[in-house]
Design an enzyme around this catalytic site. Structure first.
Site, short mmCIF file in Angstrom:
data_model
loop_
_atom_site.label_atom_id
_atom_site.label_comp_id
_atom_site.label_asym_id
_atom_site.label_seq_id
_atom_site.Cartn_x
_atom_site.Cartn_y
_atom_site.Cartn_z
N GLY A 125 0.83 -1.17 0.00
CA GLY A 125 0.00 0.00 0.00
C GLY A 125 0.88 1.25 0.00
CB SER B 291 4.39 -3.94 -2.75
OG SER B 291 4.37 -2.76 -3.50
CE1 TYR B 292 5.18 3.08 1.64
CE2 TYR B 292 4.20 2.03 3.55
CZ TYR B 292 4.86 3.10 2.98
OH TYR B 292 5.21 4.19 3.76
CG ASP C 242 7.98 -5.63 -9.85
OD1 ASP C 242 7.07 -5.02 -10.46
OD2 ASP C 242 8.33 -5.37 -8.69
CG HIS D 216 4.92 -5.86 -7.62
ND1 HIS D 216 6.06 -5.24 -7.19
CD2 HIS D 216 3.94 -5.45 -6.77
CE1 HIS D 216 5.78 -4.48 -6.13
NE2 HIS D 216 4.50 -4.59 -5.85
#
Length: 492
Positions: free
Chosen positions: A79, A178-179, A416, A469
Site C-alpha cells: 500500500g 511491495s510497501y 517486475d 511483482h
C-alpha cells in the site's frame, strides 16, 4: 516399554493434540465458505482484534503439515492501502478462485496445491485500520503512518497470541511485499523492542521476508532506468542520454535530466508494470481509449503535477513505493486520478473475483467480517486512509535486525518494473556484509528458477526467474519451494 505404558503415552499425545486444536476461540472458527464444496485441509479462523477504537481483521489458516511445530507467519500486503486478501485470493492462500458462471455469480473455490499453509500457519491481516475489512469507530484514525501502523500491528500480535496461546512457542516470522517493504522491518523492530522490555506473551520471533519490497528512496528511485536498459526496453542511446544528463541520479530535478527520462517513460508507457512479459487486462467499462493501457502511474512522472491523462492503476497505488512522486513533509500522496475512476477498474489487472466474493453478504458472514454498513465496501486498495511515510529509509532497520541475529530473505520477481530487482540487489549489497554464498542459480523441479546471493548475518537476496511483482501469483510452485526451504532452514 510395556503395552499399557505405550497406550497411556499414546492417549496423552492424542489428548494434547486435541487440546491444541481446540484451544483457539471457537466463535472464530470458519465452518464453511460460499463457493467451496469439500473439507478444509486444516482449520481456518477469522475475526477482529480491537486496538482502542480500531478493529483489525485477520484470517488465520492453520498449517496442513504440523501446526504445533510449523512456523506462524504474518502476511502483509502493501500500500499503504491494500488488503492482505490480495495475497489470500491471488497469491498463496488455501484456495484457487475460478470465475463464476454466469458472469457475476460467486466464484468457485478449489484447493490450492501451492498454498503456503502447506508448511506454515499463516495470518492474513488487513492493516492499517481503514484497509480491507479493518475499520475504526473514529475516522480521524484513518490518518496514520509507518510508526503508528507498526505499533498498532505489534499490539494486534500480542492480543492475537493471547487468543491463540498454543502458537506462542512456534517460530514466528513476518512477511510481505511491495510497501510491506516498510511494514515488515518497522513491525519487526517493534516486536524486538517488545521482547526486550518483557512484553507478554513473549513472541518467538525468528526473522522476516520481503518480496519486491520498497526500501530506500535513493536505491528504489534509481532502479528503473538500469532495469529498462537491461531488459531491452530502451535503446543504448536513450540510456546513455539519461546517464550523461542525470549522472546516475535519476531523481535529479534538472530540466535536461527530466527531458531524457521522459523518453524512458514514453518507451514503457504501454507495458504491464507488474510483469513486463504479461498482457494488460482492459476493463471494458473504463475510459482508457484504444491505444495501449496508458497505465503509467504518477510515480513515473516528473516531480510535481502532470497534465497527462494517465490513469493510475489502483494496484500500483496499493502496492508500490512512488519512485518519483512528490512527497511533501513525508506525506505519501493519494493520487488524484483515484477520485476520477472506480478503484475497482484496474488497468492491467482484473480483481473482479475478489471484489465480488468479499462483498457478498454470505461470505462476509461466513468469515465473521462486519457488514458493509459497518466496515464499508471491501476494495483491493482503498483511498480512505491518509498515510504518512515517517520511518525513512529501511536500510538502518535491516542492519539493526540482522546484526541482532534475525534471519532475512529478500526476494524479487525479476520481471517486475514496479519495484525492480536492480534496486533491491543494490541496497542489499550496500549493507557491506561479507558474501557467504557467491551468486549462483537455485533449482526448483529440476529447472533453474532464479539466482541468489547469501551474505553474512543470514541475509539472502534471491530472484525468481520470470516472475512479476507478486511472485507467488506468477510462480506459485517455485514460491512455495523457496518459502518452505527457507522456513525449514534448508539450502535454497
Amino acid at each position: 516399554m510395556d503395552n499399557n505404558m505405550y497406550s497411556f503415552i499414546s492417549f496423552c499425545m492424542l489428548l494434547l493434540f486435541s487440546t491444541f486444536i481446540e484451544a483457539a476461540p471457537n466463535d472464530s472458527l470458519i465452518t464453511h465458505l460460499p463457493g467451496f464444496n469439500g473439507d478444509f485441509p486444516s482449520k481456518h479462523y477469522s475475526g477482529y482484534v480491537s486496538i482502542g477504537k480500531k478493529n483489525l481483521f485477520y484470517y488465520f489458516v492453520v498449517s496442513e503439515r504440523n501446526p504445533g511445530k510449523d512456523p506462524v507467519v504474518l502476511w502483509l500486503n502493501g500500500g499503504p492501502g491494500c488488503s492482505s486478501f490480495d495475497g489470500f485470493v491471488y497469491e498463496h492462500g488455501p484456495f484457487n478462485f475460478q470465475e463464476g458462471s454466469p458472469k457475476g455469480s460467486l466464484p468457485t473455490l478449489h484447493l490450492n496445491p501451492y498454498s503456503w499453509s502447506k508448511v506454515s500457519n499463516i495470518i492474513y491481516l488487513d492493516s492499517p485500520a481503514g484497509v480491507g475489512f479493518s475499520y475504526s469507530w473514529n475516522i480521524s484514525e484513518y490518518i496514520t503512518g509507518d510508526h503508528k501502523t507498526a505499533t498498532d500491528t505489534h499490539a494486534f500480535l500480542l492480543k492475537w497470541f493471547g487468543l491463540y496461546p498454543e502458537f506462542v512457542s512456534n517460530p514466528f516470522y513476518i512477511a510481505g511485499e511491495s510497501y510491506a517493504g516498510i511494514y515488515v522491518p518497522t513491525l519487526s523492530s517493534e516486536v524486538v523492542k517488545g521482547i526486550k522490555v518483557g512484553a507478554k506473551p513473549t513472541i518467538n520471533f525468528k526473522g522476516y521476508m520481503v518480496g519486491n519490497g520498497v526500501c530506500d528512496p535513493v536505491f528504489d528511485g534509481n532502479a528503473l532506468v538500469p532495469f529498462t536498459h537491461r531488459m531491452a526496453l530502451i535503446s543504448d542511446d536513450i540510456f546513455q542520454g539519461v546517464e550523461s544528463s542525470c549522472g546516475k541520479n535519476y531523481s535529479n530535478p534538472s530540466k535536461i535530466c527530466d527531458e531524457n527520462i521522459e523518453k524512458v517513460y514514453e518507451a514503457i508507457s504501454d507495458l504491464n508494470i507488474y510483469d513486463i512479459l504479461e498482457p494488460c487486462y482492459h476493463d471494458p467499462t473504463s475510459q482508457l481509449g484504444s491505444k495501449g493501457n496508458k497505465s503509467l502511474p504518477v510515480s513515473f512522472q516528473q516531480l510535481g503535477a502532470t497534465s497527462k491523462p494517465l490513469p493510475v492503476r489502483t494496484r500500483m497505488f496499493g502496492r508500490a513505493w512512488p519512485f518519483r512522486a512528490p512527497v511533501k513533509d513525508g506525506i505519501v500522496p493519494l493520487w488524484p486520478e483515484l477520485a476520477q475512476t472506480n478503484s475497482r477498474d484496474v488497468p492491467c489487472f482484473n480483481d473482479e473475483v475478489a471484489t465480488l466474493w468479499l462483498n457478498d453478504a454470505k461470505v462476509r458472514q461466513a468469515i465473521h467480517a462486519q457488514p458493509e454498513n459497518v466496515s464499508g465496501t471491501w476494495e483491493l486498495c482503498t483511498d480512505r486512509i491518509s498515510y504518512n511515510h515517517d520511518a525513512g529509509s529501511m536500510i538502518p532497520y535491516h542492519k539493526t535486525l540482522t546484526l541482532q541475529g534475525y534471519r532475512a530473505l529478500i526476494y524479487s520477481g525479476d520481471h517486475d518494473m514496479c519495484v525492480p530487482y536492480t534496486g533491491t540487489q543494490a541496497w542489499t549489497r550496500s549493507l557491506g556484509y561479507k558474501t557467504i554464498i557467491p551468486w549462483r542459480s537455485w533449482m526448483s523441479n529440476g529447472q533453474v528458477s532464479g539466482y541468489l546471493q547469501g551474505y553474512d548475518h543470514d541475509i539472502t537476496f534471491l530472484t525468481i526467474k520470470g516472475a512479476g511483482h507478486t511472485v507467488p501469483e506468477y510462480k506459485p510452485m517455485e514460491a512455495l519451494d523457496f518459502y518452505s526451504r527457507w522456513l525449514d532452514h534448508k539450502p535454497i
